[in-house]
Design a protein around this motif. Structure first.
Motif, short mmCIF file in Angstrom:
data_model
loop_
_atom_site.label_atom_id
_atom_site.label_comp_id
_atom_site.label_asym_id
_atom_site.label_seq_id
_atom_site.Cartn_x
_atom_site.Cartn_y
_atom_site.Cartn_z
N UNK A 13 29.79 22.97 -61.30
CA UNK A 13 30.94 22.21 -61.81
C UNK A 13 32.27 22.76 -61.28
N UNK A 14 32.41 24.09 -61.30
CA UNK A 14 33.66 24.65 -60.78
C UNK A 14 33.80 24.43 -59.27
N UNK B 146 30.45 21.13 -47.52
CA UNK B 146 29.46 22.14 -47.15
C UNK B 146 29.82 23.52 -47.68
N UNK B 147 31.11 23.87 -47.60
CA UNK B 147 31.53 25.19 -48.07
C UNK B 147 31.30 25.35 -49.57
N UNK B 148 31.79 24.40 -50.35
CA UNK B 148 31.71 24.55 -51.80
C UNK B 148 30.32 24.25 -52.34
N UNK B 149 29.51 23.49 -51.58
CA UNK B 149 28.12 23.32 -52.01
C UNK B 149 27.37 24.65 -51.90
N UNK B 150 27.62 25.40 -50.83
CA UNK B 150 26.97 26.71 -50.70
C UNK B 150 27.45 27.68 -51.77
N UNK B 151 28.76 27.65 -52.09
CA UNK B 151 29.28 28.56 -53.11
C UNK B 151 28.73 28.18 -54.48
N UNK B 152 28.63 26.89 -54.78
CA UNK B 152 28.14 26.47 -56.10
C UNK B 152 26.67 26.75 -56.31
N UNK B 153 25.87 26.86 -55.25
CA UNK B 153 24.44 27.12 -55.39
C UNK B 153 24.08 28.61 -55.42
N UNK B 154 25.08 29.50 -55.38
CA UNK B 154 24.79 30.94 -55.44
C UNK B 154 24.07 31.33 -56.73
N UNK B 155 24.44 30.77 -57.92
CA UNK B 155 23.69 31.17 -59.14
C UNK B 155 22.24 30.74 -59.12
N UNK B 156 21.87 29.83 -58.22
CA UNK B 156 20.45 29.45 -58.15
C UNK B 156 19.62 30.58 -57.56
N UNK B 157 20.24 31.44 -56.77
CA UNK B 157 19.53 32.59 -56.21
C UNK B 157 19.39 33.67 -57.27
N UNK B 158 20.50 33.93 -57.96
CA UNK B 158 20.49 34.92 -59.03
C UNK B 158 21.53 34.52 -60.07
N UNK B 159 21.16 34.59 -61.32
CA UNK B 159 22.10 34.21 -62.38
C UNK B 159 23.29 35.17 -62.46
N UNK B 160 23.13 36.37 -62.00
CA UNK B 160 24.22 37.32 -62.05
C UNK B 160 25.33 36.99 -61.05
#
Length: 279
Positions: free
Chosen positions: A262-263, A171-185
């Motif tokens: 991936x990371x 759950x933790x790393x899924x939320x971190x990995x989906x951050x670029x989906x909100x903004x590419x920056x």
């Protein structure tokens, strides 16, 4: 007309009288007495005829009976008890067949004994007289799940996680990995947060779960700290390389989101599978 006899000449008139007397005497001798006709003769009690039928392999009488002598001989021939299981009977037959290989007559007797015992078991099962040998049927036993084990060369540096630990890290790393989906920056922020989270969780793996917002930290040690940084940095490099390899396949995903996912996957595997502390 006259009747000649041993007493001389008898006239016809006397002949008729003699004939009547003869008839009366004969009738008196052949007719039973009237008193005897009304005599009551007591009947004797005749024992009942009992018919018994003897069948081979069966015992007469009610109640529970054991196997016949012939069947007991077959059990002794195979060297098994009367409550032996199917596997024990077949195993005993196979071992005896190997022992007496080449002795045709003995092998035939063993084969007949095994077949007769199994036929008797089948007959008892059909009739419902076969007692269960085991308290629990093997078909009622719960299926055992195959446990995942690590190879021996990973002992000391890897450990399988608990279910709670695995779900928390996913759950933790899924939320971190989906951050670029909100903004590419936010791709760089996703990698930085993933690296920090993996460093903290890998170094402190094995500590009891903290209560509330209190976050416990292990005291710094040279070897665990070096192993933690090495594993996490290698995981980051492997995640970046994996995103480059998959970029040609998943063209519908932006490069920033792909590298963040991936990371995050490699960071999650690193802090969930590996361990750096000895205790």
């Amino acid at each position: 007309l006259s009747l000649r006899g041993g007493i001389g000449f008898v006239p016809v008139r006397d002949q008729m009288a003699l004939t009547s007397l003869f008839y009366i005497a004969t009738h008196a001798l052949t007719t039973p007495n009237a008193a005897l006709q009304h005599r009551v003769v007591p009947l004797r009690r005749v024992p009942k005829a009992v018919m018994s039928l003897s069948l081979r392999g069966f015992r007469s009488g009610g109640g529970e009976q054991g196997p016949s002598e012939e069947m007991q001989l077959r059990y002794r021939m195979l060297g098994v008890t009367e409550d032996a299981t199917y596997e024990e009977i077949t195993t005993a037959y196979e071992s005896l067949s190997q022992k007496y290989a080449g002795q045709t007559k003995r092998l035939i007797k063993l084969s007949v004994a095994k077949d007769k015992i199994l036929e008797e078991r089948l007959r008892q099962r059909i009739s419902g007289s076969l007692k269960p040998i085991v308290a629990e049927s093997p078909f009622d036993r719960p299926l055992r799940r195959r446990q995942i084990t690590l190879p021996p060369w990973l002992d000391g540096i890897a450990e399988l996680p608990t279910r709670a630990e695995l779900m928390e890290n996913v759950l933790i790393f899924a939320g971190i990995g989906l951050l670029p989906a909100i903004s590419r920056t936010w791709a760089s922020s996703s990698i930085s947060l993933g690296l920090a989270a993996s460093l903290y969780k890998l170094y402190n793996r094995g500590l009891p779960p903290s209560e509330g917002m209190n976050m416990e930290m292990r005291p710094p040690k040279a070897r665990p700290v070096a192993m933690t940084f090495g594993i996490c940095l290698l995981s980051a490099a492997f995640g970046v390389a994996m995103s480059l390899l998959l970029s040609g396949t998943f063209r519908f995903i932006s490069p920033e989101l792909l590298i963040g996912l991936c990371t995050s996957v490699t960071f999650c595997v690193a802090c969930t599978l590996f361990k750096v502390q000895d205790e």
